[in-house]
Motif scaffolding. Structure first.
Motif, PDB file in Angstrom:
ATOM      1  N   ILE A 154      11.046 -14.115  92.520  1.00 11.01           N
ATOM      2  CA  ILE A 154      10.924 -15.573  92.467  1.00 11.01           C
ATOM      3  C   ILE A 154      10.876 -16.018  91.010  1.00 11.01           C
ATOM      4  CG2 ILE A 154       9.425 -17.541  92.952  1.00 11.01           C
ATOM      5  CD1 ILE A 154       8.510 -16.161  95.476  1.00 11.01           C
ATOM      6  N   SER A 201      10.016 -19.501  89.160  1.00 13.00           N
ATOM      7  CA  SER A 201       9.397 -20.784  89.516  1.00 13.00           C
ATOM      8  C   SER A 201       9.230 -21.663  88.285  1.00 13.00           C
ATOM      9  CB  SER A 201       8.031 -20.544  90.164  1.00 13.00           C
ATOM     10  OG  SER A 201       7.356 -21.771  90.386  1.00 13.00           O
ATOM     11  N   SER A 260       7.511 -25.381  87.484  1.00 10.76           N
ATOM     12  CA  SER A 260       6.623 -26.332  88.155  1.00 10.76           C
ATOM     13  C   SER A 260       5.795 -27.103  87.141  1.00 10.76           C
ATOM     14  CB  SER A 260       5.693 -25.586  89.117  1.00 10.76           C
ATOM     15  OG  SER A 260       4.811 -26.462  89.770  1.00 10.76           O
ATOM     16  N   LEU A 306       6.611 -24.984  99.746  1.00  8.60           N
ATOM     17  CA  LEU A 306       6.271 -24.784  98.341  1.00  8.60           C
ATOM     18  C   LEU A 306       4.756 -24.782  98.130  1.00  8.60           C
ATOM     19  CD1 LEU A 306       8.952 -27.120  96.742  1.00  8.60           C
ATOM     20  CD2 LEU A 306       8.920 -24.622  96.664  1.00  8.60           C
ATOM     21  N   THR A 344       8.418 -29.025  91.762  1.00  9.13           N
ATOM     22  CA  THR A 344       8.652 -27.577  91.724  1.00  9.13           C
ATOM     23  C   THR A 344      10.118 -27.272  91.996  1.00  9.13           C
ATOM     24  OG1 THR A 344       6.417 -27.193  92.575  1.00  9.13           O
ATOM     25  CG2 THR A 344       7.952 -25.355  92.699  1.00  9.13           C
ATOM     26  N   ARG A 384      11.936 -23.686  92.882  1.00  8.90           N
ATOM     27  CA  ARG A 384      11.761 -22.254  93.150  1.00  8.90           C
ATOM     28  C   ARG A 384      13.108 -21.621  93.457  1.00  8.90           C
ATOM     29  NH1 ARG A 384       8.601 -21.284  98.446  1.00  8.90           N
ATOM     30  NH2 ARG A 384      10.617 -21.970  99.264  1.00  8.90           N
ATOM     31  N   THR A 414      14.706 -18.027  94.721  1.00  8.07           N
ATOM     32  CA  THR A 414      14.314 -16.772  95.355  1.00  8.07           C
ATOM     33  C   THR A 414      15.524 -15.859  95.489  1.00  8.07           C
ATOM     34  OG1 THR A 414      12.647 -17.982  96.636  1.00  8.07           O
ATOM     35  CG2 THR A 414      13.173 -15.743  97.348  1.00  8.07           C
TER      36      THR A 414
END
Length: 539
Positions: A176, A178, A180, A302, A532, A534, A536
């Motif tokens: 992941i 991320s 944010s 999330l 956010t 994200r 993956t």
């Protein structure tokens, strides 16, 4: 060539048998089935009840009125050189290629040699053998090509077997990335008016998990998971000041690698599956949480609260046993015992261990009357010597109503549901009620707390594999209190929107926005926003 082919079909039953096998080869290739020889079909018949036949009547799609009925019947009785599909059909009206015809011819030659070797040569005429010899010469190039392809395939298979990681273990992974940031005017406070400015910065962090799944009997599974990451929770006083803004996949370890899960699952019977967790036991991974589109930390909601009901947080990352019973019918049962906390069960000191420390007893009944509707009722009895009542999900007052490090007994009740009115829409929801009592305190103290949540997932929105999601609910809130505990004066609301964009089978991008109204169940706090992105990767 064409004339020779049709003459062979007209005058030679053996060649007609070769045509049958070649046709079977063509169909197998089109259907994704392996091409089988006479001997292979004979072996397959033991498990599939069809293969080499003894009567043409065994074919469900061949009738006595068919023009080829007599020829097929003759081949069965004279040569025993005919076979069918596992579902009992012949499929005689399908086309074939030269390669497939060559493969079928070669299979029938093997049958002829078998007849000769068993002193049944009188069944094969000289004319048949001459025709077969001419056909073998005609298709020599195709047969040589097939042998070369088979040899190359065998060599490649041998290389893969020699260099494979393990015959019993499969490796999978998830990474992941991320990005944010939280926004708002003030850091949330439990009571009173906030005074500290919310000065959160944009954070770029990661989490990587490698999972080794081993099977020794084909139905069991030994799971070993390695975890590393540096995703720091945004809930501290230097962040938003509330756990309500936490991400569903946070948890920083400075990217140091640890074994965060080790468990073994096996079937006790056809309807009973047992899972033993040595570490990292989580109810949300051991039973149905009724929020299929958003339950995963890597590809679900999330936020922490948006993944599933807080009742499935009970037990933490402990050690224990889970039993799932799935009898035939709409009911499913789950029972679990977890010694809560990562190291509690391994500690032999007083007040710890498998039964003397923090623990959770859990039970669930799921009722699925149809494919569209699934209902569940869950109960958890917990004992904690300290820590958060809802494992850092929701406000501080609900998680530590009696203060820090106070022994607490609690009963948790949860009702969950999933409804799928169509293949692309999933509606989910949960409601929970908790009663908790402080143990061995000078003043009797207890609380009642409520929480609820709803979710909508729209699949294939804007493209195949994409999911548009909206989650709305109320995190845990103390509604009645006595002793040292106090009620929450106001109500917080959780609103989350996200869009899961599937770039490929291995890459998923999820942008989203989380909004908490009245954080910490205190309407003196301004709304807090968490944006956010994200990404993956799965492999």
């Amino acid at each position: 060539m064409t004339k020779l082919f049709w003459n062979a079909l007209k005058f030679s039953p053996v060649v007609f048998a070769a045509t049958f096998f070649a046709t079977n080869s063509a169909l197998a290739v089109e259907a994704g089935e392996p091409v089988m020889s006479v001997s292979q079909l004979t072996q397959a018949s033991e498990s599939q009840n069809i293969g080499q036949v003894t009567s043409v009547s065994q074919f469900s799609d061949v009738q006595p009125t068919d023009w080829a009925f007599q020829a097929l019947q003759s081949l069965v009785e004279r040569y025993g050189c005919i076979a069918g599909y596992p579902n009992g059909t012949y499929r005689g009206n399908r086309a074939l290629t030269r390669y497939e015809f060559a493969a079928g011819l070669n299979a029938c030659l093997d049958r002829v040699n078998e007849l000769i070797a068993t002193a049944t040569a009188d069944l094969v005429s000289k004319q048949d053998l001459a025709t077969l010899q001419r056909l073998q010469e005609e298709f020599s190039a195709e047969l040589a090509t097939l042998r070369g392809r088979v040899d190359a395939l065998e060599a490649r298979t041998a290389e893969l077997e020699a260099n494979q990681f393990s015959t019993t273990t499969k490796l999978s992974g998830e990474a992941i990335f991320s990005v944010s940031q939280a926004f708002g005017d003030r850091v949330a406070v439990r009571t009173g008016n906030p005074t500290q400015d919310l000065d959160s910065n944009l954070a770029f962090a990661n989490r990587v998990r490698l999972t080794l799944n081993s099977s020794f009997t084909g139905t069991d599974q030994l799971q070993t998971r390695l975890n590393a990451g540096n995703i720091i929770s945004n809930s501290g006083t230097t962040g938003t000041g509330t756990n309500m803004t936490r991400l569903g996949y946070d948890g920083g370890t400075d990217n140091s690698v640890s074994i965060d899960k080790l468990n073994y699952a096996f079937n006790l019977s056809d309807s009973i599956r047992v899972k033993i967790d040595a570490t990292g036991a989580e109810l949300n991974e051991n039973t149905n949480v009724f929020n299929p589109d958003f339950r995963s930390s890597g590809s679900g909601a999330l936020s922490r609260y948006g993944r599933f009901s807080p009742i499935y947080r009970q037990g933490g990352d402990g050690a224990g046993i889970t039993v799932n019973v799935n009898p035939s019918g709409p009911l499913t049962f789950t029972a679990a015992y977890i010694a809560s906390g990562r190291n509690n069960a391994a500690n032999p000191a007083e007040g710890f261990g498998l039964f003397d420390g923090n623990n959770t007893i859990f039970g669930q009944i799921a009722f699925k009357p149809s494919q569209a509707l699934n209902l569940g009722f869950a109960y958890a009895r917990t004992y904690q010597q300290g820590g958060d009542l809802f494992y850092a999900t929701g406000g501080l007052n609900a998680n530590r109503p009696f203060g820090n490090n106070v022994k607490t007994e609690a009963n948790h009740y949860g009702f969950q549901a999933t409804f799928q009115p169509s293949s692309t829409i999933t509606l989910g929801g949960w409601v929970g009620y908790t009663t908790a009592d402080a143990v061995n305190t000078a003043t009797r103290s207890d609380i009642d707390a409520w929480y609820w949540g709803t979710s909508v997932g729209i699949k294939d929105f804007g493209g195949e594999g994409n999911v548009l999601g909206v989650i709305f609910g109320q995190p845990p809130r103390v509604t009645d209190a006595s002793g040292v505990a106090v009620d929450d004066s106001d109500t917080s609301y959780h609103l989350e929107g996200l869009y899961k964009l599937k770039l490929s089978d291995n890459i998923l991008i999820t942008p989203g926005l989380l909004v908490i109204f009245n954080p910490e169940n205190n309407d003196n706090n301004d709304p807090i926003y968490v944006g956010t992105l994200r990404t993956t990767f799965t492999f």
